[in-house]
Design an enzyme around this catalytic site. Structure first.
Site, PDB file in Angstrom:
ATOM      1  N   GLU A  64      49.864 -43.699 110.354  1.00 52.82           N
ATOM      2  CA  GLU A  64      51.125 -43.716 109.610  1.00 52.82           C
ATOM      3  C   GLU A  64      51.756 -45.099 109.714  1.00 52.82           C
ATOM      4  O   GLU A  64      51.905 -45.644 110.805  1.00 52.82           O
ATOM      5  CB  GLU A  64      52.054 -42.656 110.188  1.00 52.82           C
ATOM      6  CG  GLU A  64      53.467 -42.645 109.662  1.00 52.82           C
ATOM      7  CD  GLU A  64      54.339 -41.607 110.379  1.00 52.82           C
ATOM      8  OE1 GLU A  64      55.562 -41.631 110.154  1.00 52.82           O
ATOM      9  OE2 GLU A  64      53.801 -40.800 111.173  1.00 52.82           O
TER      10      GLU A  64
ATOM     11  N   ASP B 233      55.213 -46.673 108.787  1.00 54.09           N
ATOM     12  CA  ASP B 233      56.583 -46.457 108.318  1.00 54.09           C
ATOM     13  C   ASP B 233      57.143 -47.772 107.795  1.00 54.09           C
ATOM     14  O   ASP B 233      57.637 -48.606 108.554  1.00 54.09           O
ATOM     15  CB  ASP B 233      57.460 -45.914 109.446  1.00 54.09           C
ATOM     16  CG  ASP B 233      57.086 -44.508 109.846  1.00 54.09           C
ATOM     17  OD1 ASP B 233      56.664 -43.738 108.967  1.00 54.09           O
ATOM     18  OD2 ASP B 233      57.203 -44.170 111.041  1.00 54.09           O
TER      19      ASP B 233
ATOM     20  N   GLU C  65      62.443 -46.493 107.367  1.00 53.47           N
ATOM     21  CA  GLU C  65      63.191 -45.306 107.785  1.00 53.47           C
ATOM     22  C   GLU C  65      64.629 -45.768 107.929  1.00 53.47           C
ATOM     23  O   GLU C  65      64.914 -46.689 108.705  1.00 53.47           O
ATOM     24  CB  GLU C  65      62.654 -44.743 109.092  1.00 53.47           C
ATOM     25  CG  GLU C  65      61.268 -44.152 108.951  1.00 53.47           C
ATOM     26  CD  GLU C  65      60.830 -43.414 110.212  1.00 53.47           C
ATOM     27  OE1 GLU C  65      60.901 -42.176 110.233  1.00 53.47           O
ATOM     28  OE2 GLU C  65      60.443 -44.100 111.178  1.00 53.47           O
TER      29      GLU C  65
ATOM     30  N   HIS D  25      52.206 -46.767 113.289  1.00 50.18           N
ATOM     31  CA  HIS D  25      51.741 -45.711 114.199  1.00 50.18           C
ATOM     32  C   HIS D  25      50.223 -45.589 114.070  1.00 50.18           C
ATOM     33  O   HIS D  25      49.731 -44.883 113.175  1.00 50.18           O
ATOM     34  CB  HIS D  25      52.355 -44.358 113.835  1.00 50.18           C
ATOM     35  CG  HIS D  25      53.832 -44.239 113.984  1.00 50.18           C
ATOM     36  ND1 HIS D  25      54.425 -43.714 115.110  1.00 50.18           N
ATOM     37  CD2 HIS D  25      54.839 -44.538 113.127  1.00 50.18           C
ATOM     38  CE1 HIS D  25      55.743 -43.696 114.939  1.00 50.18           C
ATOM     39  NE2 HIS D  25      56.018 -44.196 113.750  1.00 50.18           N
TER      40      HIS D  25
END
Length: 457
Positions: free
Chosen positions: A230, A232, A235, A246
């Site tokens: 993942e 990101d 956010e 991640h």
């Protein structure tokens, strides 16, 4: 030989029947949305895409129209176990605007927070598609990814998240023939939390071991989880933001079981194949409290252009990921990520030195290095990842990890604890949903291309 062949045919028929079927009660029509692919020099081509809502938000019913899942529990007659449930249940089409509060216009999509129709819908999770049956794969290693975002209506406790995950482009239907619905119906979600709240994973229902949530009337979790890398990209609400890679040991989507998933639903958060924490760059957490927010350097009262650059050791799309850089563009000004003021953690980009020092100074578990760090994240980016656009509130930790002081048991003056100026009493989902039902986020003007090709200097 006849008996063997007959047995094989019968077994094949049984396996074919145990499937995540497609409902016919509501047509599935994806809202259109464009994005752009750019080349050196800033010339960009408009690509016609579309968005699809995640299967986890959809109505799941029997052939007779009975709910397979109501509130946060499964129908024990229709869904006594994973296999029978997959055989009995149908995944239906979506009414995007009236049920989910999702609307598109050319290159933009708006996600409303609370939408009231036959029932109350909270937030949404969408995937960008290249066509009716396949997710768009973005290959951003050695490239940059840019978009515009309006978070002016997202208060404390809300998260407008735009990110990349290593989902199968077809939603998993080729690898898992029992998944008949595929990407067209938003199947195949995974992320680095190895979520166990998904109703169906890899063509199987997630009924076995299902525990209804004690504080959320709509969710629970089962024995199975869905893991993948993942990235990101964004956010944020109007008070705080973070960019966070991640990595996972295996980038592509894989199924985990019970505590081996790690994440919030397991006894050991760090027991899975993925890094649930990531290596985050949150300007407020890194010491600059005047950089991001209403009337600050990056003013969240206005639309923000967000540029994320994935730098490789040789400058190519085949190299090793060495750094993730962030730029913002607002009012014609290009603004670099704020520089860390935390002693022992230098710089304003995510690289191996920054991540190692941050984990040490903040006293955090270094699961980032354990799961391969930027090198593993780079492998996932090279293979291609699916774009997720979402809006959600947090029943696990009230979003305090993004916009307040967290953990709440630590002093806000301890390094890494203060992540935003929201009070630690904020973010309670019942209050957020009551106080901010009209909240929304708008994502637009998505571009991908070579470094410095997607924005004006």
């Amino acid at each position: 030989m006849y008996r063997i062949l007959k047995s094989f045919i019968l077994l094949s028929l049984v396996n074919m029947s145990l499937s995540q079927k497609i409902g016919k009660l509501t047509p599935e029509v994806h809202p259109p949305m464009t994005f752009q692919k750019c080349s050196e020099g800033g010339s960009c081509e408009t690509i016609q895409g579309e968005v699809v809502v995640d299967a986890n938000w959809r109505w799941v019913h029997s052939a007779q129209g009975q709910n397979c899942y109501t509130g946060n529990t499964w129908n024990p007659t229709i869904c006594p176990d994973d296999e029978t449930c997959a055989e009995n249940c149908y995944l239906d089409g979506a009414n995007y605007e009236s049920v989910y509060g999702v609307t598109t216009s050319e290159d933009s999509v708006r996600l409303n927070f609370v939408t009231q129709s036959q029932g109350k819908n909270i937030g949404s999770r969408l995937f960008l598609m290249s066509n009716e049956s396949n997710y768009q794969l973005f290959h951003v290693l050695g490239q940059e990814f840019t978009f515009d975002v309006d978070v002016s209506n997202l208060d404390c406790g809300l998260n407008g998240a735009l990110y990349l995950v290593s989902m199968d482009s077809d939603g998993g239907s080729a690898r898992f023939p029992t998944n008949e619905a595929g990407a067209k119906y938003g199947t195949g979600y995974c992320d680095a939390q190895c979520p166990r709240d998904l109703k169906f994973i890899s063509g199987s229902a997630n009924v076995d071991g299902w525990i209804p949530s004690t504080n959320n009337p709509n969710t629970g979790y089962g024995n199975l989880g869905s893991c993948c890398a993942e990235m990101d990209l964004w956010e944020a609400n109007n008070m705080a933001t973070a960019v966070t890679p991640h990595p996972c040991d295996t980038s592509s989507q894989s199924v985990c079981k019970s505590d081996s998933c790690g994440g919030a639903a397991s006894s050991n958060r760090y027991g899975g194949i993925c890094d649930p924490d990531g290596c985050d760059y949150n300007p407020y957490r890194m010491g600059n409290t005047s950089f991001f927010g209403p009337n600050k350097m990056i003013d969240t009262n206005s639309v923000i252009t967000v540029v994320t650059q994935f730098i490789t050791d040789d400058g190519s799309s085949d190299g090793k990921l060495t750094s993730i850089k962030r730029l913002y563009v607002q009012d014609g000004n290009v603004i670099s990520q704020s520089v860390s003021t935390i002693d022992g953690v230098e710089g304003n980009e995510v690289n191996e030195e920054f991540c190692t020092n941050q984990k040490k100074v903040f006293g955090d578990e270094d699961s980032f290095t354990k799961h391969g760090g930027l090198a593993k994240m780079g492998e996932a980016l090279k293979d291609g990842m699916v774009l997720v656009l979402s809006l959600w509130d947090d029943y696990q930790a009230n979003m305090l990890w993004l916009d307040s002081s967290y953990p709440t048991t630590s002093s806000p003056t301890d390094p890494g604890v203060a992540r935003g100026s929201c009070p630690t009493t904020s973010g309670v989902p019942s209050k957020v949903e009551q106080n901010y039902p009209n909240a929304y986020v708008v994502y637009s003007n998505i571009k991908v291309g070579p470094i410095d090709s997607t924005y004006k200097k």
